[in-house]
Design an enzyme around this catalytic site. Structure first.
Site, PDB file in Angstrom:
ATOM      1  N   SER A 127      -0.024   0.514   4.902  1.00 21.29           N
ATOM      2  CA  SER A 127       0.373  -0.911   4.960  1.00 21.29           C
ATOM      3  C   SER A 127      -0.368  -1.561   3.843  1.00 21.29           C
ATOM      4  O   SER A 127      -1.226  -1.195   3.072  1.00 21.29           O
ATOM      5  CB  SER A 127      -0.331  -1.140   6.303  1.00 21.29           C
ATOM      6  OG  SER A 127      -0.584  -2.750   6.331  1.00 21.29           O
ATOM      7  N   TYR A 152      -8.422  -0.471  12.334  1.00 21.19           N
ATOM      8  CA  TYR A 152      -6.864  -0.090  12.104  1.00 21.19           C
ATOM      9  C   TYR A 152      -6.689   0.017  10.826  1.00 21.19           C
ATOM     10  O   TYR A 152      -6.082   0.975  10.177  1.00 21.19           O
ATOM     11  CB  TYR A 152      -6.064  -1.347  12.728  1.00 21.19           C
ATOM     12  CG  TYR A 152      -4.628  -1.149  12.073  1.00 21.19           C
ATOM     13  CD1 TYR A 152      -3.677  -0.314  12.492  1.00 21.19           C
ATOM     14  CD2 TYR A 152      -4.457  -2.238  11.106  1.00 21.19           C
ATOM     15  CE1 TYR A 152      -2.453  -0.315  11.895  1.00 21.19           C
ATOM     16  CE2 TYR A 152      -3.104  -2.182  10.336  1.00 21.19           C
ATOM     17  CZ  TYR A 152      -2.221  -1.436  11.020  1.00 21.19           C
ATOM     18  OH  TYR A 152      -0.857  -1.322  10.153  1.00 21.19           O
ATOM     19  N   LYS A 156      -5.503   3.560   7.753  1.00 18.76           N
ATOM     20  CA  LYS A 156      -4.438   3.236   6.965  1.00 18.76           C
ATOM     21  C   LYS A 156      -5.138   3.907   5.784  1.00 18.76           C
ATOM     22  O   LYS A 156      -4.519   4.686   4.839  1.00 18.76           O
ATOM     23  CB  LYS A 156      -3.957   2.194   6.767  1.00 18.76           C
ATOM     24  CG  LYS A 156      -3.264   1.752   7.999  1.00 18.76           C
ATOM     25  CD  LYS A 156      -1.843   2.493   8.294  1.00 18.76           C
ATOM     26  CE  LYS A 156      -1.250   2.180   9.308  1.00 18.76           C
ATOM     27  NZ  LYS A 156      -0.289   3.254   9.941  1.00 18.76           N
TER      28      LYS A 156
HETATM   29  C1  UD1 Z   1      -0.882  -7.850  10.351  1.00 15.73           C
HETATM   30  C2  UD1 Z   1      -1.857  -6.796   9.743  1.00 15.73           C
HETATM   31  C3  UD1 Z   1      -0.942  -5.601   9.037  1.00 15.73           C
HETATM   32  C4  UD1 Z   1       0.016  -5.068   9.945  1.00 15.73           C
HETATM   33  C5  UD1 Z   1       0.963  -5.987  10.259  1.00 15.73           C
HETATM   34  C6  UD1 Z   1       2.012  -5.659  11.237  1.00 15.73           C
HETATM   35  C7  UD1 Z   1      -4.127  -7.132   8.936  1.00 15.73           C
HETATM   36  C8  UD1 Z   1      -4.898  -7.941   8.299  1.00 15.73           C
HETATM   37  N1  UD1 Z   1      -2.773  -7.332   9.191  1.00 15.73           N
HETATM   38  O1  UD1 Z   1      -0.486  -8.481   9.289  1.00 15.73           O
HETATM   39  O2  UD1 Z   1      -1.995  -4.784   8.474  1.00 15.73           O
HETATM   40  O3  UD1 Z   1       0.576  -4.342   9.006  1.00 15.73           O
HETATM   41  O4  UD1 Z   1       0.057  -7.167  11.008  1.00 15.73           O
HETATM   42  O5  UD1 Z   1       1.906  -5.154  12.343  1.00 15.73           O
HETATM   43  O6  UD1 Z   1      -4.527  -5.880   9.291  1.00 15.73           O
HETATM   44  N2  UD1 Z   1       0.640 -16.098  12.545  1.00 15.73           N
HETATM   45  C9  UD1 Z   1       0.760 -17.360  13.195  1.00 15.73           C
HETATM   46  N3  UD1 Z   1       0.819 -17.276  14.385  1.00 15.73           N
HETATM   47  C10 UD1 Z   1       0.867 -16.292  15.321  1.00 15.73           C
HETATM   48  C11 UD1 Z   1       1.013 -14.909  14.703  1.00 15.73           C
HETATM   49  C12 UD1 Z   1       0.847 -14.842  13.289  1.00 15.73           C
HETATM   50  O7  UD1 Z   1       0.655 -18.347  12.499  1.00 15.73           O
HETATM   51  O8  UD1 Z   1       1.130 -16.369  16.470  1.00 15.73           O
HETATM   52  C13 UD1 Z   1       0.401 -15.972  11.231  1.00 15.73           C
HETATM   53  C14 UD1 Z   1      -0.734 -15.172  10.560  1.00 15.73           C
HETATM   54  O9  UD1 Z   1      -1.725 -16.222  10.431  1.00 15.73           O
HETATM   55  C15 UD1 Z   1      -0.196 -14.849   9.209  1.00 15.73           C
HETATM   56  C16 UD1 Z   1       1.266 -14.887   9.445  1.00 15.73           C
HETATM   57  O10 UD1 Z   1       1.583 -15.245  10.657  1.00 15.73           O
HETATM   58  O11 UD1 Z   1      -0.403 -15.817   8.319  1.00 15.73           O
HETATM   59  C17 UD1 Z   1       1.764 -13.248   9.757  1.00 15.73           C
HETATM   60  O12 UD1 Z   1       0.844 -12.789  10.812  1.00 15.73           O
HETATM   61  P1  UD1 Z   1       1.290 -11.159  11.633  1.00 15.73           P
HETATM   62  O13 UD1 Z   1       2.589 -11.095  11.904  1.00 15.73           O
HETATM   63  O14 UD1 Z   1       0.249 -11.183  12.606  1.00 15.73           O
HETATM   64  O15 UD1 Z   1       1.010 -10.170  10.379  1.00 15.73           O
HETATM   65  P2  UD1 Z   1      -0.274 -10.137   9.662  1.00 15.73           P
HETATM   66  O16 UD1 Z   1      -1.619 -10.551  10.006  1.00 15.73           O
HETATM   67  O17 UD1 Z   1       0.022 -10.330   7.996  1.00 15.73           O
END
Ligand code: UD1
Length: 345
Positions: A127, A152, A156
């Site tokens: 990842s 997690y 990785k």
């Molecule tokens: C996370 C994990 C990554 C993993 C990926 C897929 C970390 C730091 N991140 O990535 O390792 O591979 O999930 O499972 O370990 N967001 C919102 N509202 C929400 C959900 C998300 O605003 O309800 C935003 C988050 O702040 C972020 C973006 O959307 O900026 C993507 O979030 P998310 O889909 O959770 O993925 P990551 O955090 O990038």
């Protein structure tokens, strides 16, 4: 002679899409899964998409070394793609031992059984989380890994190290070769809407939260922070379509099986190279699917990085692979999948 690929965790979100693409490319696939984070929906979907009603599903846990050994003894396995792991970042902070035990033990068992059985090509699903908050963007495979911010993420990093060390140690007999693919943010679903992401409970990830809000399962999407120093104040990510991601696995498996690897352990970023903000993604979702999404801005989420996106040129060049689907197509597929789950399509 057909080549056989074992897909551990093959009934899950990414594993099921990879199984489809492997079968399309002419590989034989052995799907194995302990079904701890999925039901048979995607496995049934794979059979329908590929017309392979005979596709075997082996229900087993890779933490069981004897079962893993038996699997390798009883089957021809030319390559393994190892997905079987837990993946919820927050849960890993609350229950670290669950993650260290499951994610590391299962992988060690796979390598152990492969080694005892005369060797194998092993592809590990890593990842972009290994890069943490990068100092320079886009990130290349040479960008430094940062200390993990969750157990997690640490599993990785450790798993990459385990694979690299085993490849090196057993290199005299040359029997273990390894590739780690570092995924950015996988999203979307197969265009057939027969397979896709099936989060249990409240989704942690952005796109399933968006689609569940749009369908009415969730009241409102929280956008975590609009005060980041980015063009629109929201975080930037590299969203990679799950079918494109699956095709990168086929390219990597072919590279291993066709003897094209330049080193016995290789690492590739799998992303588009395009940074997309949370707000842009939300706006595109609304536009392409013609739906209105209820959202509001809230505080930043602890542990989130501001920006991360890939330089995918190494994968483009060495794997002959490139992300092809547009973000609009991907968001359409995610919505179609959510509607099919709701029985509305
Ligand atoms: C996370 C994990 C990554 C993993 C990926 C897929 C970390 C730091 N991140 O990535 O390792 O591979 O999930 O499972 O370990 N967001 C919102 N509202 C929400 C959900 C998300 O605003 O309800 C935003 C988050 O702040 C972020 C973006 O959307 O900026 C993507 O979030 P998310 O889909 O959770 O993925 P990551 O955090 O990038």
């Amino acid at each position: 002679m057909a080549k056989y690929v074992l897909v551990s965790g093959g009934a899950g979100y990414i594993g099921s899409h990879v199984t489809v693409e492997l079968l399309n490319a002419g590989y034989e696939v052995i799907v194995a899964d302990n079904m701890s984070n999925c039901d048979e929906t995607c496995y049934e979907g794979v059979k329908k998409i590929t017309g392979r009603a005979d596709l075997p599903l082996i229900k087993m846990d890779f933490c069981d070394l004897e079962a893993t050994r038996k699997l390798f003894k009883e089957h021809q396995i030319d390559a393994v793609i190892h997905f079987a792991a837990f993946k919820a970042v927050g849960e890993s902070v609350a229950e670290p031992l669950k993650y260290y035990k499951n994610n590391l033990e299962s992988f060690v068992n796979v390598i152990t059984a492969a080694h005892e059985n005369g060797g194998c090509n092993i592809l590990f699903s890593s990842s972009a989380t290994v890069y943490g908050e990068p100092e320079k963007l886009p990130v290349t495979e040479k960008s430094p890994r940062q200390p993990a911010t969750s157990p997690y993420g640490e599993t990785k990093q450790i798993s990459e190290d385990i694979l690299s060390a085993c490849v090196k140690a057993y290199t005299t007999d040359g029997i273990i070769k390894g590739i780690a693919l570092r995924y950015f943010n996988p999203i979307g679903a197969h265009p057939s809407a027969l397979i896709g992401e099936l989060p249990r409970g409240v989704p942690n990830n952005l796109v399933p939260f968006i689609t569940q809000t749009a369908i009415g399962k969730r009241e409102c999407l929280s956008i975590f922070g609009n005060d980041y120093p980015t063009p629109d104040g929201t975080c930037l990510r590299d969203y990679i379509d799950v079918v494109d991601l699956a095709k990168a696995h086929v390219a990597a498996v072919s590279r291993m099986l066709d003897g094209k690897m330049e080193e016995s352990y290789e690492v590739f970023n799998v992303g588009t190279g395009r940074p997309v903000s949370v707000l842009e993604l939300v706006n595109s979702f609304e536009k392409v699917n013609n739906v209105k999404l209820n959202y509001r801005f809230t505080d930043r989420r602890a542990g989130d990085v501001m920006s991360v996106y890939a330089d995918p040129s190494l994968a483009n060049e060495k794997l002959g692979w490139k992300a092809e689907r547009s973000i609009d197509e991907t968001l359409e597929s995610a919505w179609k999948w959510e509607k099919s789950l709701a029985g509305k399509e």
